[in-house]
Motif scaffolding. Sequence first.
Motif, PDB file in Angstrom:
ATOM      1  N   HIS A 183      86.848  95.487   1.834  1.00 28.38           N
ATOM      2  CA  HIS A 183      86.207  95.302   1.405  1.00 28.38           C
ATOM      3  C   HIS A 183      86.463  93.292   0.194  1.00 28.38           C
ATOM      4  N   VAL A 184      85.383  92.644  -0.324  1.00 27.17           N
ATOM      5  CA  VAL A 184      85.907  91.656  -0.732  1.00 27.17           C
ATOM      6  C   VAL A 184      84.985  91.443  -2.047  1.00 27.17           C
ATOM      7  N   TYR A 185      84.874  90.599  -2.879  1.00 20.49           N
ATOM      8  CA  TYR A 185      84.771  90.355  -4.397  1.00 20.49           C
ATOM      9  C   TYR A 185      83.982  89.193  -4.577  1.00 20.49           C
ATOM     10  N   ILE A 186      84.061  88.081  -3.194  1.00 20.67           N
ATOM     11  CA  ILE A 186      83.422  86.901  -3.438  1.00 20.67           C
ATOM     12  C   ILE A 186      82.194  87.020  -3.463  1.00 20.67           C
ATOM     13  N   GLY A 187      81.780  86.446  -4.304  1.00 18.39           N
ATOM     14  CA  GLY A 187      80.219  86.082  -5.247  1.00 18.39           C
ATOM     15  C   GLY A 187      80.361  87.121  -5.798  1.00 18.39           C
ATOM     16  N   GLN A 188      80.795  88.050  -6.808  1.00 13.86           N
ATOM     17  CA  GLN A 188      80.825  88.695  -7.968  1.00 13.86           C
ATOM     18  C   GLN A 188      81.296  88.472  -8.876  1.00 13.86           C
ATOM     19  N   PHE A 214      78.496 100.955 -18.654  1.00  8.15           N
ATOM     20  CA  PHE A 214      78.153 101.188 -17.332  1.00  8.15           C
ATOM     21  C   PHE A 214      77.658  99.941 -16.785  1.00  8.15           C
ATOM     22  N   TRP A 215      78.596  99.285 -15.664  1.00  5.69           N
ATOM     23  CA  TRP A 215      78.299  98.072 -15.818  1.00  5.69           C
ATOM     24  C   TRP A 215      78.229  97.393 -13.933  1.00  5.69           C
ATOM     25  N   MET A 216      76.800  97.865 -13.298  1.00  2.00           N
ATOM     26  CA  MET A 216      76.314  98.624 -11.778  1.00  2.00           C
ATOM     27  C   MET A 216      76.234  96.900 -10.956  1.00  2.00           C
ATOM     28  N   GLU A 217      76.788  96.690 -10.684  1.00  2.00           N
ATOM     29  CA  GLU A 217      77.242  95.080 -10.078  1.00  2.00           C
ATOM     30  C   GLU A 217      75.676  95.455  -8.730  1.00  2.00           C
ATOM     31  N   ASN A 218      74.792  94.751  -8.405  1.00  2.00           N
ATOM     32  CA  ASN A 218      73.832  95.270  -7.773  1.00  2.00           C
ATOM     33  C   ASN A 218      73.785  94.118  -6.665  1.00  2.00           C
ATOM     34  N   ASP A 254      71.151  88.274 -15.089  1.00  2.00           N
ATOM     35  CA  ASP A 254      71.631  86.850 -13.669  1.00  2.00           C
ATOM     36  C   ASP A 254      72.879  87.125 -13.589  1.00  2.00           C
ATOM     37  N   GLY A 255      73.267  88.026 -12.657  1.00  2.00           N
ATOM     38  CA  GLY A 255      74.990  88.277 -12.500  1.00  2.00           C
ATOM     39  C   GLY A 255      75.964  87.305 -12.164  1.00  2.00           C
ATOM     40  N   ILE A 256      75.120  85.914 -11.494  1.00  2.00           N
ATOM     41  CA  ILE A 256      76.479  85.184 -11.116  1.00  2.00           C
ATOM     42  C   ILE A 256      75.803  84.019 -12.649  1.00  2.00           C
ATOM     43  N   ASP A 257      75.170  84.133 -13.588  1.00  2.00           N
ATOM     44  CA  ASP A 257      75.486  83.379 -14.230  1.00  2.00           C
ATOM     45  C   ASP A 257      76.477  83.442 -15.600  1.00  2.00           C
ATOM     46  N   VAL A 258      77.523  82.267 -15.538  1.00  2.00           N
ATOM     47  CA  VAL A 258      78.480  82.954 -16.087  1.00  2.00           C
ATOM     48  C   VAL A 258      78.541  83.243 -17.509  1.00  2.00           C
ATOM     49  N   GLU A 298      72.460  95.885 -15.526  1.00  2.00           N
ATOM     50  CA  GLU A 298      72.751  95.958 -14.048  1.00  2.00           C
ATOM     51  C   GLU A 298      73.406  93.615 -13.939  1.00  2.00           C
ATOM     52  N   ALA A 299      73.886  94.076 -13.292  1.00  2.00           N
ATOM     53  CA  ALA A 299      73.811  92.214 -12.990  1.00  2.00           C
ATOM     54  C   ALA A 299      73.596  92.482 -11.204  1.00  2.00           C
ATOM     55  N   ARG A 300      72.674  91.601 -11.767  1.00  2.00           N
ATOM     56  CA  ARG A 300      72.419  90.787  -9.833  1.00  2.00           C
ATOM     57  C   ARG A 300      73.378  90.119  -9.427  1.00  2.00           C
ATOM     58  N   THR A 301      73.391  89.905  -8.440  1.00  2.00           N
ATOM     59  CA  THR A 301      74.511  88.923  -7.507  1.00  2.00           C
ATOM     60  C   THR A 301      73.389  89.099  -6.312  1.00  2.00           C
ATOM     61  N   HIS A 302      73.903  87.840  -5.366  1.00  2.00           N
ATOM     62  CA  HIS A 302      74.047  87.925  -4.311  1.00  2.00           C
ATOM     63  C   HIS A 302      75.158  87.521  -2.881  1.00  2.00           C
ATOM     64  N   LEU A 303      74.560  88.443  -1.730  1.00  2.00           N
ATOM     65  CA  LEU A 303      75.230  88.711  -0.872  1.00  2.00           C
ATOM     66  C   LEU A 303      76.244  87.479  -0.126  1.00  2.00           C
TER      67      LEU A 303
END
Length: 338
Positions: free
Chosen positions: A43-48, A173-177, A208-212, A236-241
Amino acid sequence: MLPDIPRDRQLGILRKMLMIRRAEEHCIRFNEEHTGLIRGHFHVYIGQEATGVSVCDWLNQDDYVFTTHRNHGHVIAKGGEPKKVLAEIIGRATGYCQGRAGTFHVAAPEVGILHTSAIVGGCLALAGGTAYAAQMQERKAITVVFFGDGAMEEGVFYETLNIAKLWQLPMIFWMENNYRRTGRGAGHAATELTNVPKALNVETAVIDGIDVGIVHETAKEIVRRVRAGQGPLFVEARTHLWPGNAFAMPKLVGGSTDIAWAWNPSAAPEKVRDWHKDSDPILNYVRELESAGVSRGEIEKLDALVSSEIDAAARFALESPLPEAKAALTYAFAAKGN
Ligand SMILES: Cc1ncc(C[n+]2csc(CCOP(=O)(O)OP(=O)(O)O)c2C)c(N)n1
Ligand SMILES: [Mg+2]
């Protein structure tokens, strides 16, 4: 938004995110261009990348990070060397775990990553362990455990969260959704996943998990509070697949990310165009830096430097030897000579 930090540090964050992106593009090419180089699945972390890099930017060398099957990004974010990560991914003797761990279990104790587990939820209890140890030893080290939304379906998540709250462990606890759903749709009965930690009186934040900038500011505050003894906390940090993650194996569906797509989105292949335009944490950040006065030339130069560094890391991995057969039993038994 941009994090409110000096320009050098802002660019350092971009550099780290690009290191991860370029390293993982090599990882996918390892699989696409060679047969049997990566054994099994990966698996890769691209996008997160915005998440791991911005959180680790606030951590010290002796703080602990635990991670998942998407560990490559977290290891590099915490200070791990890309060449040793790439070598480990293809099982080489020069990898972080001397080729024993492979892509799923890259661990780098020297940067505070003692163990990685691809068992969903597998690292949560271990993270509770280092947080407890630091508390008992009255050390300032904190523990961050990164995990996915799917891990919240596992029993170990509840047990760890509960004991962490009861004992006030110095732990995040850092959840990457990433909204990656396998099987039959939604994987959790809770309407909002943060309702679960809230039920255990653990304070939560949804970001918003994509906003640095947002991730960085949140991490600053959360790390400060947990270091001050106000843990555990849950984010909960929300990202986009990323479209390349929509398969059983990641695929470079649009080729490698071209940094120029940040200012010329229509040049990106159609399959990935919308994602890079709206949901790619790296290109979004590049656009913000550009608006704040960083020139395109400077950004391209940084990307070229990172890319050549990571190309060299990939060559290092490919040219490295496999472990010797006789080393198979090394570290297997707690006895002299191991
Ligand atoms: C205990 C366990 N069950 C099933 C799997 C197979 N598996 C690998 S990744 C994954 C999805 C996990 O979802 P999440 O934690 O949200 O991580 P994501 O892949 O979305 O980043 C599953 C079910 C596993 N590795 N471990
Ligand atoms: Mg997920």
